[in-house]
Design a protein around this motif. Structure first.
Motif, PDB file in Angstrom:
ATOM      1  N   SER A 100     -32.443 -20.657  19.156  1.00 60.18           N
ATOM      2  CA  SER A 100     -32.940 -19.456  19.881  1.00 60.18           C
ATOM      3  C   SER A 100     -33.276 -18.265  18.776  1.00 60.18           C
ATOM      4  O   SER A 100     -32.471 -18.175  17.865  1.00 60.18           O
ATOM      5  CB  SER A 100     -31.967 -18.881  20.935  1.00 60.18           C
ATOM      6  N   THR A 133     -35.613 -31.772  23.169  1.00 58.74           N
ATOM      7  CA  THR A 133     -34.701 -31.040  22.472  1.00 58.74           C
ATOM      8  C   THR A 133     -33.995 -31.808  21.615  1.00 58.74           C
ATOM      9  O   THR A 133     -33.072 -31.289  20.730  1.00 58.74           O
ATOM     10  CB  THR A 133     -33.411 -30.376  23.525  1.00 58.74           C
ATOM     11  N   GLU A 172     -30.819 -22.097  30.202  1.00 65.46           N
ATOM     12  CA  GLU A 172     -30.942 -22.688  29.110  1.00 65.46           C
ATOM     13  C   GLU A 172     -29.441 -23.055  28.668  1.00 65.46           C
ATOM     14  O   GLU A 172     -28.801 -22.281  28.565  1.00 65.46           O
ATOM     15  CB  GLU A 172     -31.546 -21.833  28.065  1.00 65.46           C
ATOM     16  N   VAL A 180     -27.052 -15.713  22.019  1.00 68.10           N
ATOM     17  CA  VAL A 180     -28.320 -15.683  21.295  1.00 68.10           C
ATOM     18  C   VAL A 180     -29.512 -15.219  21.852  1.00 68.10           C
ATOM     19  O   VAL A 180     -30.188 -14.085  21.468  1.00 68.10           O
ATOM     20  CB  VAL A 180     -28.378 -16.679  20.222  1.00 68.10           C
ATOM     21  N   PHE A 229     -27.300 -25.239  25.603  1.00 65.90           N
ATOM     22  CA  PHE A 229     -27.285 -25.780  24.314  1.00 65.90           C
ATOM     23  C   PHE A 229     -26.134 -25.813  23.918  1.00 65.90           C
ATOM     24  O   PHE A 229     -25.685 -26.652  22.795  1.00 65.90           O
ATOM     25  CB  PHE A 229     -28.441 -25.238  23.521  1.00 65.90           C
ATOM     26  N   GLY A 230     -25.107 -25.733  24.531  1.00 70.66           N
ATOM     27  CA  GLY A 230     -23.582 -25.777  23.959  1.00 70.66           C
ATOM     28  C   GLY A 230     -23.024 -27.196  24.184  1.00 70.66           C
ATOM     29  O   GLY A 230     -23.901 -28.056  24.534  1.00 70.66           O
ATOM     30  N   HIS A 271     -37.497 -19.809  21.084  1.00 67.10           N
ATOM     31  CA  HIS A 271     -36.875 -20.670  20.045  1.00 67.10           C
ATOM     32  C   HIS A 271     -37.512 -21.103  18.951  1.00 67.10           C
ATOM     33  O   HIS A 271     -38.789 -21.279  19.063  1.00 67.10           O
ATOM     34  CB  HIS A 271     -36.086 -21.599  20.470  1.00 67.10           C
ATOM     35  N   THR A 292     -21.371 -30.106  26.045  1.00 64.99           N
ATOM     36  CA  THR A 292     -21.449 -30.732  27.557  1.00 64.99           C
ATOM     37  C   THR A 292     -19.850 -30.848  27.999  1.00 64.99           C
ATOM     38  O   THR A 292     -19.118 -31.303  27.463  1.00 64.99           O
ATOM     39  CB  THR A 292     -22.197 -32.001  27.818  1.00 64.99           C
ATOM     40  N   ARG A 344     -27.210 -37.357   8.796  1.00 55.21           N
ATOM     41  CA  ARG A 344     -26.132 -38.444   9.322  1.00 55.21           C
ATOM     42  C   ARG A 344     -27.170 -39.604  10.277  1.00 55.21           C
ATOM     43  O   ARG A 344     -27.781 -39.096  11.208  1.00 55.21           O
ATOM     44  CB  ARG A 344     -25.213 -37.778  10.620  1.00 55.21           C
TER      45      ARG A 344
HETATM   46  C1  LIG Z   1     -33.616 -24.472  22.920  1.00 54.42           C
HETATM   47  C2  LIG Z   1     -32.269 -24.601  22.358  1.00 54.42           C
HETATM   48  C3  LIG Z   1     -31.624 -23.316  21.601  1.00 54.42           C
HETATM   49  C4  LIG Z   1     -30.749 -23.579  20.943  1.00 54.42           C
HETATM   50  N1  LIG Z   1     -30.253 -22.382  20.278  1.00 54.42           N
HETATM   51  C5  LIG Z   1     -29.030 -22.372  19.709  1.00 54.42           C
HETATM   52  C6  LIG Z   1     -28.535 -21.282  18.954  1.00 54.42           C
HETATM   53  O1  LIG Z   1     -29.146 -19.888  18.940  1.00 54.42           O
HETATM   54  N2  LIG Z   1     -27.574 -21.093  18.415  1.00 54.42           N
HETATM   55  C7  LIG Z   1     -26.849 -22.268  18.217  1.00 54.42           C
HETATM   56  O2  LIG Z   1     -25.719 -22.384  17.463  1.00 54.42           O
HETATM   57  N3  LIG Z   1     -27.194 -23.524  18.739  1.00 54.42           N
HETATM   58  C8  LIG Z   1     -28.221 -23.444  19.558  1.00 54.42           C
HETATM   59  N4  LIG Z   1     -28.712 -24.736  20.056  1.00 54.42           N
HETATM   60  C9  LIG Z   1     -28.212 -25.959  19.561  1.00 54.42           C
HETATM   61  C10 LIG Z   1     -28.666 -26.454  18.603  1.00 54.42           C
HETATM   62  O3  LIG Z   1     -30.015 -27.068  18.528  1.00 54.42           O
HETATM   63  C11 LIG Z   1     -27.679 -27.867  17.850  1.00 54.42           C
HETATM   64  O4  LIG Z   1     -27.789 -28.722  18.775  1.00 54.42           O
HETATM   65  C12 LIG Z   1     -26.432 -27.489  17.630  1.00 54.42           C
HETATM   66  O5  LIG Z   1     -26.550 -26.638  16.330  1.00 54.42           O
HETATM   67  C13 LIG Z   1     -25.649 -28.783  17.016  1.00 54.42           C
HETATM   68  O6  LIG Z   1     -26.544 -29.570  16.129  1.00 54.42           O
HETATM   69  P1  LIG Z   1     -25.682 -30.263  14.964  1.00 54.42           P
HETATM   70  O7  LIG Z   1     -26.524 -31.195  14.261  1.00 54.42           O
HETATM   71  O8  LIG Z   1     -24.680 -29.415  14.155  1.00 54.42           O
HETATM   72  O9  LIG Z   1     -24.768 -31.005  15.668  1.00 54.42           O
HETATM   73  P2  LIG Z   1     -25.183 -32.678  15.925  1.00 54.42           P
HETATM   74  O10 LIG Z   1     -25.220 -33.589  14.884  1.00 54.42           O
HETATM   75  O11 LIG Z   1     -26.342 -32.806  16.921  1.00 54.42           O
HETATM   76  O12 LIG Z   1     -23.887 -33.071  16.933  1.00 54.42           O
HETATM   77  C14 LIG Z   1     -23.660 -32.621  18.203  1.00 54.42           C
HETATM   78  C15 LIG Z   1     -22.700 -33.580  18.925  1.00 54.42           C
HETATM   79  O13 LIG Z   1     -21.783 -32.837  19.193  1.00 54.42           O
HETATM   80  C16 LIG Z   1     -21.704 -32.614  20.739  1.00 54.42           C
HETATM   81  N5  LIG Z   1     -21.531 -31.263  20.709  1.00 54.42           N
HETATM   82  C17 LIG Z   1     -22.517 -30.323  20.926  1.00 54.42           C
HETATM   83  N6  LIG Z   1     -21.921 -28.762  20.922  1.00 54.42           N
HETATM   84  C18 LIG Z   1     -20.538 -29.126  20.767  1.00 54.42           C
HETATM   85  C19 LIG Z   1     -19.611 -28.184  20.776  1.00 54.42           C
HETATM   86  N7  LIG Z   1     -19.742 -26.880  20.721  1.00 54.42           N
HETATM   87  N8  LIG Z   1     -18.308 -28.770  20.475  1.00 54.42           N
HETATM   88  C20 LIG Z   1     -18.286 -30.181  20.468  1.00 54.42           C
HETATM   89  N9  LIG Z   1     -19.010 -31.024  20.360  1.00 54.42           N
HETATM   90  C21 LIG Z   1     -20.402 -30.373  20.865  1.00 54.42           C
HETATM   91  C22 LIG Z   1     -23.037 -33.093  21.025  1.00 54.42           C
HETATM   92  O14 LIG Z   1     -22.950 -33.630  22.364  1.00 54.42           O
HETATM   93  C23 LIG Z   1     -23.342 -34.072  19.917  1.00 54.42           C
HETATM   94  O15 LIG Z   1     -23.106 -35.248  20.251  1.00 54.42           O
HETATM   95  C24 LIG Z   1     -30.000 -24.601  20.976  1.00 54.42           C
HETATM   96  C25 LIG Z   1     -30.471 -25.936  21.275  1.00 54.42           C
HETATM   97  C26 LIG Z   1     -31.677 -25.826  22.348  1.00 54.42           C
HETATM   98  C27 LIG Z   1     -32.056 -26.869  22.922  1.00 54.42           C
END
Ligand SMILES: Cc1cc2nc3c(=O)[nH]c(=O)nc-3n(C[C@H](O)[C@H](O)[C@H](O)COP(=O)(O)OP(=O)(O)OC[C@H]3O[C@@H](n4cnc5c(N)ncnc54)[C@H](O)[C@@H]3O)c2cc1C
Lengths: 209, 259
Positions: B70, A85, B253, B136, B255-256, B52, B258, A14
């Motif tokens: 992670s 991050t 930590e 995780v 990462f879910g 991670h 906000t 994206r």
């Molecule tokens: C140190 C660290 C460790 C992590 N470990 C894990 C892990 O073990 N497992 C895991 O699944 N993820 C983990 N994450 C989160 C992961 O890095 C991603 O941010 C996540 O998978 C979302 O990425 P994406 O590209 O699918 O979503 P993106 O394209 O990045 O979109 C995320 C968007 O949705 C929003 N958003 C984020 N979470 C949610 C949600 N649950 N519901 C609705 N909106 C949301 C955000 O603010 C952002 O605008 C970790 C993050 C960090 C920094």
């Protein structure tokens, strides 16, 4: 190891809107929200007990109370910020006081600068920077975000703002700047993160070029 | 903070954490939204529970995206597991959960992070607070502990407080139940949205009363690790400090989602 990147078949990605992608450093994505990241509990220091200190290598110091700091000239700052991050947020709007202003006032009281600094915070957080990365309109003590007082989760009452480096350098809950003759790695810098953290060179972790 | 004089300048130039090609050897469906990828990573240097990796995807035209995940598995020299919760409109997570299968390759680099980590030498007690996929890195700690020889394991009792929405959203559900058979492990679950009939665990979001009831006493100086959505992490960390736990022992930590 992997010299040629592996193509992830079917992955499109994206991309940011046209004109914005060039402002997203390598490996970052554009975030519209403002995620929170810190290593421990959020400290809550009442403003009546808050002060800010600049300390020279020889121990000479200058301190400002909250009110004294507020009396200095404020600046409005609009900048892109980049968290290690992976998120980048464009055009964030801050209010704060330039580090140049503080350093200038302190110099008049005999507080000399030095090649490096350690910024330190409530909660014990520290981060190190070459002084050159703070001087010349590059860094602020920020207490306003988006027209409102900076929320504690985001580092309020005040945080360091050094937007041209990864955001962990913008120490939350900052309480002072210690000048140092040598580079002294701070909290994340001894925990695997890069010493300088330039997002455009993707200096995320220890050992990155 | 230290005084300039007693800090030795670092002389050894650390090595770069290189991108590696990992091959997927197993895909485990954890819940309707979460999958574990088990990977074979040649020359993996090993890791510490809580660290991670960064995963990088490359589109055919060269566009790349990276995200952090992670490590879910206990330290091992060759295999590595990550668990990904699918965000429906996410850029990276749907690709990882839906498009990848056994035999596919993906690039990653790590292990990363030296703070939100637990090593057996740190001892216990451990108090782990997790929400959703925040489980995780905590699972990596529990798996590390479970692999220790019994006498060492006994000196590191662990309490897990684990919040999920519903029974079907509990990641690692069976393993968590098995882990709790160890007398040194206390697992307390809360299901915040819906509960199966006969549920005896908590049914509300983590709050001060729950933490006071479940957490080891501050005088035992537990190592506390909290991971999950920001709101959960903020509240739990804040309340644990108010309950008398040392802020420096409360590691977080986020990462879910906000809010
Ligand atoms: C140190 C660290 C460790 C992590 N470990 C894990 C892990 O073990 N497992 C895991 O699944 N993820 C983990 N994450 C989160 C992961 O890095 C991603 O941010 C996540 O998978 C979302 O990425 P994406 O590209 O699918 O979503 P993106 O394209 O990045 O979109 C995320 C968007 O949705 C929003 N958003 C984020 N979470 C949610 C949600 N649950 N519901 C609705 N909106 C949301 C955000 O603010 C952002 O605008 C970790 C993050 C960090 C920094």
């Amino acid at each position: 190891m992997a010299d040629e990147p592996i193509i992830s078949r079917g992955f499109r990605g994206r991309r940011a809107a046209a004109g914005r992608q060039s402002r997203i450093p390598p490996g970052q994505y554009e975030e519209r929200d403002f995620p929170v990241l810190s290593a421990g509990p959020t400290p809550h220091t009442p403003l009546s007990k808050w002060d800010f200190t600049l300390r020279a290598v020889d121990g000479a110091t200058m301190k400002w109370t909250w009110d004294e700091l507020q009396a200095l000239p404020h600046e409005n700052i609009t900048r892109d910020i980049h968290c290690v991050t992976k998120w980048t947020k464009l055009d964030t709007v801050w209010e704060g006081i330039s580090v140049d202003t503080l350093v200038g006032a302190a110099a008049a009281r005999g507080v000399q600068t030095a090649p490096f600094i350690v910024a330190y915070s409530d909660g014990g957080y520290t981060t190190n920077l070459p002084f050159d990365d703070l001087a010349g309109g590059k860094a602020w003590i920020a207490f306003g975000y988006d027209g409102k007082p900076l929320h504690p989760e985001h580092g309020g009452p005040a945080r360091l703002l050094v937007p041209h480096l990864y955001f962990w350098k913008s120490a939350k809950w900052v309480r002072g700047i210690q000048f140092t003759a040598h580079n002294e790695p701070g909290f994340w810098e001894v925990n695997g993160y890069h010493d300088r953290g330039d997002p455009w060179r993707e200096q995320r972790y220890t050992g990155d070029p | 903070m230290t005084d300039g004089s007693d800090v030795a300048p670092s002389v050894v130039r650390p090595r770069r954490i290189e991108w590696r090609a990992a091959t997927i050897t197993d895909v485990i469906r954890e819940t309707a939204h979460a999958k574990t990828l088990v990977m074979d990573v040649p020359n993996w240097p090993g890791h510490t529970a809580g660290q991670h990796v960064d995963v990088r995807l490359t589109a055919e035209d060269g566009y790349q995206a990276q995200r952090s995940y992670s490590i879910a598995s206990a330290p091992s020299r060759s295999t590595l597991a990550i668990t990904i919760e699918r965000l429906d409109d996410g850029e990276v997570s749907p690709y990882l959960t839906d498009a990848l299968g056994v035999g596919d390759r993906v690039e990653l680099r790590g292990p990363i992070g030296g703070y939100f980590v637990w090593e057996p030498s740190m001892g216990g007690p451990l108090f782990l607070v997790g929400g959703g996929s925040g489980i995780v890195p905590l699972m990596a700690m529990l798996r590390t502990r479970a692999a220790l020889p019994a006498p060492i394991r006994g000196s590191a009792p662990a309490t897990l407080l684990y919040s999920s929405r519903a029974w079907d959203d509990v990641i690692y559900r069976d393993e968590v139940i098995t882990l709790a058979e160890d007398p040194g492990v206390n697992v307390v679950q809360t299901l915040t949205r819906s509960q199966p009939s006969g549920w005896t665990g908590f049914t509300r979001r983590i709050d001060a009363d729950m933490l006071a009831e479940v957490a080891p006493a501050p005088s035992l100086r537990p190592h506390i690790y909290i991971c999950g959505p920001t709101a959960l992490v903020e509240t739990a960390a804040q309340m644990l400090v108010e309950l008398g736990h040392e802020p420096a022992r409360v590691k977080t930590e986020r990462f879910g989602p906000t809010g």
